[in-house]
Design an enzyme around this catalytic site. Structure first.
Site: not given
Ligand code: UD1
Length: 417
Positions: A22-23, A92, A116, A121-122, A124-125, A305, A327, A397
């Site tokens: 999926k991912n 999401r 959420c 799940r921001p 910003d990055l 996960d 995480i 999902r």
């Molecule tokens: C992806 C996976 C999800 C997995 C996660 C962590 C997909 C579709 N989903 O989610 O299954 O649980 O990686 O391995 O691939 N964060 C920020 N700002 C941002 C983005 C992220 O602060 O703009 C934080 C998040 O809140 C979290 C951390 O970074 O604490 C990791 O999130 P991220 O790696 O971005 O997860 P996803 O890509 O959403």
């Protein structure tokens, strides 16, 4: 509303092939609109999130069709650059379309995904990455809006190794003039997979799998075929299912290296693990041992996960298993449901302490997110009597036919949608 009924106490035995990831397929589908190239993807799992992505592609004006495990995308006719709330609410991770639409159209509007499930799940990055490549970013009426007269390569410094933000930056950089260097990049296998797909699409890039990814340029290929990698979290799910129920299961089509952090913990608990080329076998007899500390970290650390699934496997292990979730801030909700099954779990902030019990009993429990839901089904395999998991479609999902896969291995499980 879906209902999973699991009769516990039946060991698992047999062999199965792990579904496509999926991912991995979600960012690949998003990236497929970067150009007008015809794309054919194979080993595409039938999942609600994949169908939601295909609906987004169709909404944007692309042709997207599925036949069995093959999905064809014809993105030449792309007309739209906006993803409305009705479509983002269903998935999401729809923010993964940001970079691709911006690179192709010069602008993009995406409704902030609703709700959420794992704490905040921001994004910003993701937005900082688009800015670093020259986009103007704003929030208008609950929608993320990015505009550019042409993306320009630059340095994207990620403060956290976010998987989605790394993927968005890689995709957007393919549409930028000049070289982009992404530092602090996530190193997950799905990032390496995305680089492979982007190269096949025509990108000149390297570094995926390390914390620095460099994108030098892009010369589109007219036609691209791509086979989706195996799902390491689906593999971890079956490993934890066998650890919970007991038995002897062979997983085919997996990359054992991708789940090494999971198999290391299971081996420490006393499971027999045998790895081969794209194969993994797990054998579990009798009660597993506690004593492990499971700390979630970015890859190659233990995946967040798989944390709820490993928690299910630890509930009846002899001794104490400690979990530290680094995480996501709210990822122990499955633990509260497991307590209803007789589990002993103390949750405090990032830590959860599981003291193994000899017996669990079936109960009525609620799936509140995808992996948490799967972990309750797994816990039910090791409980006496019937566990009934009520699920608002979370599990579908991410898993293709989880009930059939488990039943084929000997589980007594019934699924109604
Ligand atoms: C992806 C996976 C999800 C997995 C996660 C962590 C997909 C579709 N989903 O989610 O299954 O649980 O990686 O391995 O691939 N964060 C920020 N700002 C941002 C983005 C992220 O602060 O703009 C934080 C998040 O809140 C979290 C951390 O970074 O604490 C990791 O999130 P991220 O790696 O971005 O997860 P996803 O890509 O959403």
């Amino acid at each position: 509303m879906s209902i999973w009924r699991v009769q516990g106490g039946y060991p698992l035995d047999g062999s199965m092939t792990i579904q496509g990831a999926k991912n991995a397929v979600l960012p690949v589908l998003a990236a497929s609109i970067l150009t007008g190239s015809e794309i054919e993807l194979t080993n595409v799992p039938r999942l609600r999130d994949v169908e939601a992505s295909l609906n987004i592609l169709r909404h944007l004006g692309c042709a997207a069709q599925r036949q069995d495990d093959v999905v064809s995308v014809e993105p030449r006719g792309l007309t739209g650059c906006r993803i409305p709330r009705e479509l983002t609410g269903r998935m999401r991770s729809s923010v993964i379309f940001l970079g691709a639409i911006l690179a192709r159209c010069g602008q993009v509007r995406i409704a902030m995904p609703g709700g959420c499930e794992l704490g905040p799940r921001p994004v910003d990055l993701h937005l900082a990455a688009m800015k670093a490549l020259g986009a103007e970013v704003s929030l208008e009426d609950g929608e993320i809006v990015c505009r550019t007269d042409g993306l320009v390569g630059g340095t994207v410094e990620l403060a956290l190794p976010s998987v989605g933000a790394t993927e968005n930056a890689m995709i957007a950089a393919c549409g930028a003039k000049g070289t982009t260097v992404i530092t602090g990049a996530a190193r997950e296998p799905e990032i390496v997979e995305l680089q492979g797909f982007l190269r096949a699409l025509g990108a000149d890039m390297e570094g995926a799998g390390t914390s620095v990814v460099t994108v030098r340029g892009f010369a589109p290929e007219p036609r691209v075929g791509w086979r989706v990698m195996p799902d390491r979290i689906a593999a971890a799910t079956m490993l934890c299912a066998c650890a919970t129920a007991g038995g002897d299961v062979e997983l085919r089509g997996v990359d054992p290296e991708h789940v090494r952090s999971v198999t290391d913990v299971l081996e420490g608990m006393g499971a027999g693990i045998h790895t081969g080329s794209r194969r993994l076998r797990i054998r579990c007899a009798g009660r597993l041992r506690g004593g492990q500390t499971v700390v979630t970290r970015p890859y190659p650390g233990f995946p967040t996960d798989a944390q709820p699934l490993m928690m299910a496997a630890s509930l009846r292990a002899d001794g104490v298993t400690v979990f530290e979730e680094n995480i996501f801030s709210d990822r122990y909700r499955q633990g509260l449901e497991m307590i209803r099954m007789g589990a002993r779990i103390e949750i405090s902030g990032r830590r959860a302490v599981v003291t193994g019990v000899e017996r669990l009993h079936g109960a009525q429990v609620l799936a509140e997110d995808l992996r948490g839901g799967a972990s309750l089904i797994v816990a039910g395999l090791g409980a006496e009597g019937e566990t009934v998991v009520t699920d608002r479609g979370h599990v579908a999902r991410g898993y293709e036919g989880l009930d059939r896969a488990l039943a084929a291995l000997g589980a007594h499980i019934d699924f109604t949608e």
